[in-house]
Design a protein around this motif. Sequence first.
Motif, PDB file in Angstrom:
ATOM      1  N   ALA A 126      88.518  35.641  20.824  1.00  0.00           N
ATOM      2  CA  ALA A 126      87.276  34.962  20.483  1.00  0.00           C
ATOM      3  C   ALA A 126      86.137  35.950  20.571  1.00  0.00           C
ATOM      4  O   ALA A 126      86.263  37.034  21.149  1.00  0.00           O
ATOM      5  N   ALA A 127      85.023  35.553  19.997  1.00  0.00           N
ATOM      6  CA  ALA A 127      83.873  36.455  19.940  1.00  0.00           C
ATOM      7  C   ALA A 127      83.394  36.858  21.339  1.00  0.00           C
ATOM      8  O   ALA A 127      82.944  37.984  21.543  1.00  0.00           O
ATOM      9  N   HIS A 128      83.491  35.954  22.294  1.00  0.00           N
ATOM     10  CA  HIS A 128      82.948  36.307  23.618  1.00  0.00           C
ATOM     11  C   HIS A 128      83.717  37.452  24.266  1.00  0.00           C
ATOM     12  O   HIS A 128      83.188  38.188  25.082  1.00  0.00           O
TER      13      HIS A 128
ATOM     14  N   LEU B  85      76.243  38.213  28.288  1.00  0.00           N
ATOM     15  CA  LEU B  85      77.546  37.605  28.029  1.00  0.00           C
ATOM     16  C   LEU B  85      77.312  36.205  27.482  1.00  0.00           C
ATOM     17  O   LEU B  85      76.284  35.581  27.762  1.00  0.00           O
ATOM     18  N   HIS B  86      78.268  35.743  26.712  1.00  0.00           N
ATOM     19  CA  HIS B  86      78.053  34.459  26.025  1.00  0.00           C
ATOM     20  C   HIS B  86      77.664  33.326  26.969  1.00  0.00           C
ATOM     21  O   HIS B  86      76.795  32.533  26.665  1.00  0.00           O
ATOM     22  N   HIS B  87      78.316  33.250  28.122  1.00  0.00           N
ATOM     23  CA  HIS B  87      78.024  32.085  28.947  1.00  0.00           C
ATOM     24  C   HIS B  87      76.591  32.100  29.468  1.00  0.00           C
ATOM     25  O   HIS B  87      76.002  31.069  29.713  1.00  0.00           O
ATOM     26  N   ARG B  88      76.014  33.305  29.581  1.00  0.00           N
ATOM     27  CA  ARG B  88      74.612  33.352  30.000  1.00  0.00           C
ATOM     28  C   ARG B  88      73.686  32.925  28.863  1.00  0.00           C
ATOM     29  O   ARG B  88      72.600  32.407  29.089  1.00  0.00           O
ATOM     30  N   LEU B  89      74.129  33.197  27.640  1.00  0.00           N
ATOM     31  CA  LEU B  89      73.281  32.862  26.496  1.00  0.00           C
ATOM     32  C   LEU B  89      73.308  31.370  26.213  1.00  0.00           C
ATOM     33  O   LEU B  89      72.431  30.839  25.545  1.00  0.00           O
ATOM     34  N   ASP B  90      74.344  30.700  26.707  1.00  0.00           N
ATOM     35  CA  ASP B  90      74.469  29.281  26.408  1.00  0.00           C
ATOM     36  C   ASP B  90      73.369  28.444  27.037  1.00  0.00           C
ATOM     37  O   ASP B  90      72.953  27.434  26.489  1.00  0.00           O
ATOM     38  N   ALA B  91      72.922  28.874  28.202  1.00  0.00           N
ATOM     39  CA  ALA B  91      71.834  28.119  28.829  1.00  0.00           C
ATOM     40  C   ALA B  91      70.524  28.739  28.368  1.00  0.00           C
ATOM     41  O   ALA B  91      70.317  29.940  28.508  1.00  0.00           O
ATOM     42  N   GLY B  92      69.640  27.968  27.803  1.00  0.00           N
ATOM     43  CA  GLY B  92      68.353  28.506  27.368  1.00  0.00           C
ATOM     44  C   GLY B  92      68.441  29.164  26.014  1.00  0.00           C
ATOM     45  O   GLY B  92      69.304  28.840  25.203  1.00  0.00           O
ATOM     46  N   PHE B  93      67.532  30.099  25.776  1.00  0.00           N
ATOM     47  CA  PHE B  93      67.408  30.655  24.434  1.00  0.00           C
ATOM     48  C   PHE B  93      67.648  32.154  24.411  1.00  0.00           C
ATOM     49  O   PHE B  93      66.849  32.912  23.881  1.00  0.00           O
ATOM     50  N   GLY B  94      68.741  32.600  24.979  1.00  0.00           N
ATOM     51  CA  GLY B  94      69.118  33.989  24.862  1.00  0.00           C
ATOM     52  C   GLY B  94      68.443  34.898  25.877  1.00  0.00           C
ATOM     53  O   GLY B  94      67.657  34.459  26.726  1.00  0.00           O
ATOM     54  N   LEU B  95      68.766  36.181  25.759  1.00  0.00           N
ATOM     55  CA  LEU B  95      68.244  37.190  26.684  1.00  0.00           C
ATOM     56  C   LEU B  95      67.723  38.362  25.876  1.00  0.00           C
ATOM     57  O   LEU B  95      68.294  38.721  24.850  1.00  0.00           O
ATOM     58  N   GLN B  96      66.626  38.961  26.359  1.00  0.00           N
ATOM     59  CA  GLN B  96      66.072  40.123  25.665  1.00  0.00           C
ATOM     60  C   GLN B  96      66.573  41.402  26.317  1.00  0.00           C
ATOM     61  O   GLN B  96      66.385  41.594  27.520  1.00  0.00           O
ATOM     62  N   TRP B  97      67.210  42.292  25.551  1.00  0.00           N
ATOM     63  CA  TRP B  97      67.647  43.547  26.136  1.00  0.00           C
ATOM     64  C   TRP B  97      66.441  44.463  26.350  1.00  0.00           C
ATOM     65  O   TRP B  97      65.447  44.262  25.688  1.00  0.00           O
TER      66      TRP B  97
END
Lengths: 711, 345, 278
Positions: free
Chosen positions: A490-492, A509-521
């Motif tokens: 899978a993609a994750h 990581l995908h599971h962190r992106l699932d809550a809220g609206f993503g993360l800024q590198w």
Amino acid sequence: MNKISTTCPWCGCGCGLYLHVENNSITGVSPSRNHPVNHGTLCVKGWNCHEFVQHPDRLTTPLIKEGAALRRATWEEALAKTAAKLSEIKNTYGPDAIGILGSAKCTNEDNFVLMKFARAVIGTNNIDHCARLCHSSTVGGLAAAFGSGAMTNSIDEIRDARVIFVIGSNTTEQHPMIGMHMLEARDRGAMIIVADPRRTQIAQFSHLHMRHRSGTDVALLNAIMNVIITEGLVDVSFIRQRTENFDDFEKGVLAYSPEVAERITSVPAEDLRKAARLYASEKRSMLFYSMGITQHITGVDNVRSCANLVMLTAHIGQPMTGLNPLRGQNNVQGACDVGALPDVFSGYQKVADPASRKKFEMAWSRPLSAVPGLTLTEMVDAIHEGKIRALYIMGENPVISDPDSAHVRAAFAKLDFLAVQDIFPTDTAEYAHVILPATTFAEKDGTYTNTERRVQKIRKAVQPVGDSRPDYDIICSIARLMGYPMDYRAAHEIMEEIAILTPSYGGILHHRLDAGFGLQWPCFGMDHPGTPYLHRKKFTRGMGAFIPVEFIPPAEPTDDEYPFLLTTGRSYFHYHTGTMCRRTITLEREEPECTVEINPADAKRLEVRRGDPVRVKTRRGSIEVKARVTTVVPEGIIFIPFHFREAAVNLLTINAVDPNAKIPEFKVCAASLEAVRKKPGTRPAPRLSYHEGMKQGLDLYIPPEERPSEE
Amino acid sequence: MNTAYILNKNHLSFWLRTLKSTHELIAPTRDVSGDIVLTELQRMHETALDGPALMPSPKEFLLPQMEQLFCYSEEGIEEALNKRPRVLFGIRPCDLSAIRILDTFYLGKTKDAYYEARRSRTVLIAIACNRPDPTCFCLGLGTGPFLKSGFDLQLTDLGDRFLVETGSETGASLVTAYPHIFTEPKPADGDDLYETRLASQSQFEKRVNLEQVRKHIQAGAVSDAFWESVAVRCFECGGCVYNCPVCTCFNVIDRAASSEAGKRVRLWDTCMFKGFTRTAGGVIPAEAKINRTKRWFHHKLIHWPEQFGAFGCVGCGRCAISCPGTIDMATVALRIKGESKAEEK
Amino acid sequence: MTTTNIYLPFKTSIANVKEVAKDVKLFSISVPADFTYQAGQFVMVSVIGAGEVPISITSTPGVSKDLELCVRTVGHVSSAINALAANDSIWLRGPYGRPFPINGQDALFICGGIGIVPLRPLINQMLHNRAATGSRKKVTVMYGSRNPAEVLFMDEAARWQEQGAHIVMTVDTCDIESWKGCTGLVTDHFAKANIDYRNSTAYICGPHVMIKATMRDLSMMGMPDDHIITTLEAHMKCGVGKCGHCYCGGKLICEEGPVFSLEEIKKYNIKPGVDDLV
Ligand SMILES: Cc1cc2nc3c(=O)[nH]c(=O)nc-3n(C[C@H](O)[C@H](O)[C@H](O)COP(=O)(O)OP(=O)(O)OC[C@H]3O[C@@H](n4cnc5c(N)ncnc54)[C@H](O)[C@@H]3O)c2cc1C
Ligand code: SF4
Ligand code: SF4
Ligand code: SF4
Ligand code: FES
């Protein structure tokens, strides 16, 4: 009905939206209310992004060319053929005879797998993608100045800015939701400065609009900096503590007085002074630019000038400041981040750097090439020279998007093998030996990175149409057939590998992106919250570097034969080569045909009226389009969008490139324009009075008793 | 006749489950991201009745953004009517008022079979607004925050319990079947209801008198220069129309279903686009942005009242959220009022 | 369902096709006997998989057996229609719209280009009635085209003349020597038509600019506004007052038009042109 939260597939704003799904068909779209970019709004493309997904034109099975025609094939056959041909060419001519093109429309995961495929499986660094055509000058220019080539600040800071300086970006049309934030800032009292030859919508809102001649950005920016220095508006302590090489730079800039620049740019010196004072005198000043800066033979220079400007006034490393390149495609930032570029692995780790290479060699258990590969524009030339024999293209349409189309088409026709992986049959696919049907954003999982470095998820909402497969899955299958094990379930799982190998994506990581609206590198670890603005306290490269820049005129100046300066770009309703938007009824209806914008004064001189067909010609070719007479363009400049295959403006553009970034000069070339007179021979009939007409026997249709009597 | 009942909040999930057993249950649901969206409710506890106005409005369940009308070929024609029974739970009074306006439009003189198929099988359960959003202005329009009729059921949150009013036989039947959870209200409940309504009304931040605005426009007091200043901010996104619970425009297109068959699809369209009115002769009646903006406001403020006796706006405030250029009913109406005041002076 | 579905077309077949000018075809279509209509109405025509468009009825009510439609190729659907041949099936729904009002006055028809199509049935009907009742009412047809090759129904015009109509034909530009009509704009030739403006009714159809100019001229010459009748073109998607495309000045042109008098246009402020019609 279900609503699946995902990310808009069109532009770099990366708006959050929901896809509405009923019985495996997409019935609609709605905006996310709390998303930090769009706050409950979408632009017209976002609102209509559901329509192309299940369009009847989608590619549903693999196709193989036989003779001149394409025939349907099974996946086994198509993959086997692709693997066999690539292996054959690799064995006969070496790995560098193969070129790979990634896609700014595909996910980070797709592009990462493709770049791994290029480097570990094929063994070449010949991988590039359309970022070459939009922001390669940003990546190069800012790497040298700051050490990192991305938008420094965040979109939701814009509304609190005091000054917004937009150069070479038609923001409200090309990055509508960023335009929205700018408008909001203006409503809250911010001053807006625009430098753009065209009178765009954002220019209509500006307090100061400088209409410089295309291609004179360096002179414009140097003059502004000249004023800042001579009027003592520089931030001395910042320059001393955070930057280097100021003295060299200062010497260069002092030659560009506003009066000198006025002659080059045709912007009044007083306006240049005003812009300098406005920009420098506020603390919260944000600078935005886009392709108007990058797509020049001096693209890197332009970017460096912008970098010089923000450092001069210390407008960087703080919220509501910064140098903000607006990236065009939804995932052009991500495709660069994960290394779909010839000289770097993911996270801009150089292939030439032994330590980085070692890391990737260990992870992928293959020796990797240390020689940077060819860029997109160089690959086309290399095909003509016979150095590249095969090309693998994932989700791009270079035949329409690249400069000097005829040159590109001729190159593709010469290839021993061309594989195209796409969702629709494109013009590029016409040259393919194998076409592999891929899935759209609504049929797979993955991540996109928007222009403000926000990594966000897209989620599978419906089953793929026909036999189409996710891009990464197709590439993995070919890799396996070529003897390299690549098994991601899978993609994750791919994202995990990216996180391990890429420091700036370390905590994404995908599971962190699932809550809220993503993360800024950069987001270095699992408990790192992401980074809303870069270069805080310290530039990525340590000290910020001032780089002196001299003005160089465009490659092709106008002359008597080609008196117009032709500039190209996008229109609001369409996107790039039109494969998706032109299959979206609302978008296509709004702008069904290509037009050339021409100033009323020029139009009058050439006797061209609104809607008249005209022929636009350059040294490369000519196209026929309809005239749109408008004051959006100044006299002497004409503008054509590049979405229309039937009037492909890239038949006209020049393939002169920036020496460093190899970005083509889409924004300036010399052109001529003339009205196309249909039906030559037609003469206006003489107006005859009734009785004169009678004498000539024109009375046929008037009953005798009704004829007026001759007095 | 309206009858009132009390439903203890603890019993809500139970009741929703029974509704779900016979109907497709659509309710405001909290997404992991924190957004609240109107979608099919899977787990009863995920329903969120306290959020702001839903985007887009519930009209999408009666007039979907994209819907197939029929499929046709040489063999014949097959209409695609959606006959699934549905409950729209937790919609707001303004949305309900909007649906009543849609009813007059779609089920009036000429009936729209697709709308009717959905509408006649949809149960509307509204939740009165105790806490209006800052963008809401239904109060002055009589379209909320509490309704007297038009709903099948209307719930009012009284803290630990809901007061449930019935507005139709269908609604009543969904309540009377469960006498063990729907009990008779006590006098104190009536007091609480009154108190709640009063409190809600006092929370409105915006007062918009559309009637006054209509008069100003009709008196010619609103100049084109004013409309130009509004229209220049338009991004041509269509969001205002897509999101508005009263807007009804659609486009109709054909798609090939196979080489022999075609399917006819209709999808939301908006008068904010140039191509919306382009004719075969190439003339675009509303070519300039100003004409399109003006047309939208005129339609809602002048022509709807002429034709249907009600404004084409229920004060839900969605256009204020969905417009990137802040061209929304309340802002524009307030500006018109402000400017005409300024002129009077 | 009790509601009849207003969006469902019925299938029928093309009896005959004739090319009447470049890119313009005249279709005869078999319709059931109970398909009745009046001059000025239109039908929605579908071609499987291509789409649906409004097309004016051009056959004479009560006289022609088949339904006649005259279609010019401009885009996607109109090309699909014009690619059809005799015996092919075609889908229809309608008729829709308000027909032309008819009073006992002299009639003046002013047509521009393809605009003759919706007026043709009324001309035929009036001439037919004139013959049947022996009335002496004057029927004048002024018809402007861009050039001689684009003139539609040339033969029929000759027949109209035989039936007693007064015909004025004109073209904007003329490149053939054999052209025997006039040149210039229709409005240039009012003088010849010898019209009693106060007691005639004008029926106008053509491009927007032409409609606009003609209405203005007629009004100036004393024709009462309620006797100046036109049929307006609007973008139409449903034909039944639901889709909103044809909305103009508070009216849905498909339902309340397409036929309007100048009086109504002024009253409702219907402005379907780039610039205002009145
Ligand atoms: C009441 C009425 C009667 C008409 N009668 C005739 C007739 O008798 N003969 C004839 O040839 N044409 C007639 N037309 C015009 C005809 O409907 C258009 O030519 C046709 O809709 C164009 O469709 P298309 O798919 O071929 O064009 P498209 O490819 O869709 O577009 C071509 C152009 O036509 C416009 N257009 C598209 N759809 C419509 C629409 N539904 N209504 C109006 N314009 C549209 C587009 O905006 C565009 O400018 C009539 C139109 C109306 C409103
Ligand atoms: S602004 Fe960009 S990301 Fe947002 S909806 Fe429009 S195209 Fe999509
Ligand atoms: S116009 Fe605006 S406030 Fe009024 S109903 Fe529509 S979306 Fe709501
Ligand atoms: S929502 Fe606002 S910007 Fe979008 S079309 Fe409507 S008025 Fe224009
Ligand atoms: S054509 Fe649909 S409302 Fe008139």
